[in-house]
Design a protein around this motif. Sequence first.
Motif, short mmCIF file in Angstrom:
data_model
loop_
_atom_site.label_atom_id
_atom_site.label_comp_id
_atom_site.label_asym_id
_atom_site.label_seq_id
_atom_site.Cartn_x
_atom_site.Cartn_y
_atom_site.Cartn_z
N ARG A 29 87.68 67.48 27.99
CA ARG A 29 86.78 68.62 28.12
C ARG A 29 86.10 68.51 29.48
O ARG A 29 85.45 67.51 29.77
CB ARG A 29 85.75 68.62 27.00
N VAL A 30 86.23 69.56 30.30
CA VAL A 30 85.66 69.55 31.64
C VAL A 30 84.51 70.55 31.68
O VAL A 30 84.73 71.75 31.57
CB VAL A 30 86.72 69.88 32.71
N GLU A 43 94.62 68.40 24.20
CA GLU A 43 94.08 69.70 24.61
C GLU A 43 93.16 69.56 25.82
O GLU A 43 92.35 68.64 25.91
CB GLU A 43 93.28 70.31 23.45
N LEU A 44 93.29 70.50 26.75
CA LEU A 44 92.38 70.62 27.88
C LEU A 44 91.43 71.76 27.59
O LEU A 44 91.87 72.88 27.29
CB LEU A 44 93.16 70.92 29.17
N VAL A 45 90.12 71.49 27.65
CA VAL A 45 89.11 72.53 27.50
C VAL A 45 88.29 72.55 28.79
O VAL A 45 87.76 71.52 29.20
CB VAL A 45 88.17 72.26 26.30
N VAL A 46 88.23 73.71 29.43
CA VAL A 46 87.42 73.88 30.63
C VAL A 46 86.33 74.89 30.28
O VAL A 46 86.63 76.06 30.04
CB VAL A 46 88.25 74.37 31.83
N THR A 47 85.08 74.42 30.21
CA THR A 47 83.98 75.30 29.85
C THR A 47 83.64 76.23 31.02
O THR A 47 84.16 76.05 32.13
CB THR A 47 82.73 74.50 29.46
N ASN A 48 82.73 77.17 30.80
CA ASN A 48 82.41 78.13 31.85
C ASN A 48 81.77 77.47 33.07
O ASN A 48 81.79 78.03 34.16
CB ASN A 48 81.53 79.27 31.33
N SER A 49 81.22 76.26 32.93
CA SER A 49 80.68 75.54 34.09
C SER A 49 81.72 74.62 34.73
O SER A 49 81.46 74.05 35.79
CB SER A 49 79.46 74.71 33.66
N ALA A 61 95.70 74.38 26.30
CA ALA A 61 94.56 74.59 27.19
C ALA A 61 93.75 75.81 26.76
O ALA A 61 94.31 76.84 26.38
CB ALA A 61 95.04 74.79 28.63
N VAL A 62 92.43 75.64 26.82
CA VAL A 62 91.49 76.74 26.65
C VAL A 62 90.61 76.73 27.90
O VAL A 62 89.88 75.78 28.15
CB VAL A 62 90.62 76.57 25.38
N ILE A 63 90.71 77.81 28.68
CA ILE A 63 90.06 77.87 29.99
C ILE A 63 88.97 78.94 29.97
O ILE A 63 89.25 80.11 29.72
CB ILE A 63 91.07 78.23 31.10
N ASP A 75 102.20 73.85 25.00
CA ASP A 75 102.15 74.78 23.88
C ASP A 75 101.42 76.08 24.25
O ASP A 75 101.99 76.96 24.84
CB ASP A 75 101.51 74.11 22.66
N LYS A 76 100.13 76.16 23.96
CA LYS A 76 99.40 77.41 24.10
C LYS A 76 98.31 77.32 25.16
O LYS A 76 97.59 76.33 25.25
CB LYS A 76 98.75 77.77 22.76
N THR A 77 98.20 78.39 25.95
CA THR A 77 97.15 78.52 26.95
C THR A 77 96.31 79.75 26.64
O THR A 77 96.87 80.82 26.39
CB THR A 77 97.75 78.68 28.36
N VAL A 78 94.99 79.58 26.63
CA VAL A 78 94.06 80.70 26.40
C VAL A 78 93.16 80.82 27.62
O VAL A 78 92.50 79.85 28.01
CB VAL A 78 93.21 80.47 25.14
N LEU A 79 93.15 82.01 28.22
CA LEU A 79 92.24 82.30 29.33
C LEU A 79 91.11 83.17 28.76
O LEU A 79 91.34 84.31 28.36
CB LEU A 79 92.96 83.03 30.46
#
Length: 120
Positions: A29-30, A43-49, A61-63, A75-79
């Motif tokens: 988580r970044v 899973e890669l999670v990039v928060t709004n900051s 990834a959830v960006i 697998d799955k990428t969410v922007l």
Amino acid sequence: MNKKIGGSMTIIGNGTTVVGDLHVEAGIRVEGIVKGSINSSGELVVTNSGIIEGEIKAGSAVIAGKIKGNLTIRDKTVLEPGSSLSGDLRTKNLVITEGAFLHGNCAMDEQPHETAPAGS
């Protein structure tokens, strides 16, 4: 959304800057800044900051933040709304929500991509 694979999630907190390549077995988580590549089988999670400048390989990834670099997601990428991706994206499944920014090429394949094990 936060599935963990074989361990806890690594967190790069808000206000933290990491310069260098990261190899993690579980998810990451970044919330801060990463200048370097990320390789994660989870899973890669990039928060709004969160801001990442570098190549990324991950299981999913959830960006919500900003990424400048190419992504290979197994697998799955969410922007999310307000996210920004400047680079090429290769993924199996893609969700782009209204308000997300994508500047680059996108390739979607039915077969999942191999993510190199952490540390390789």
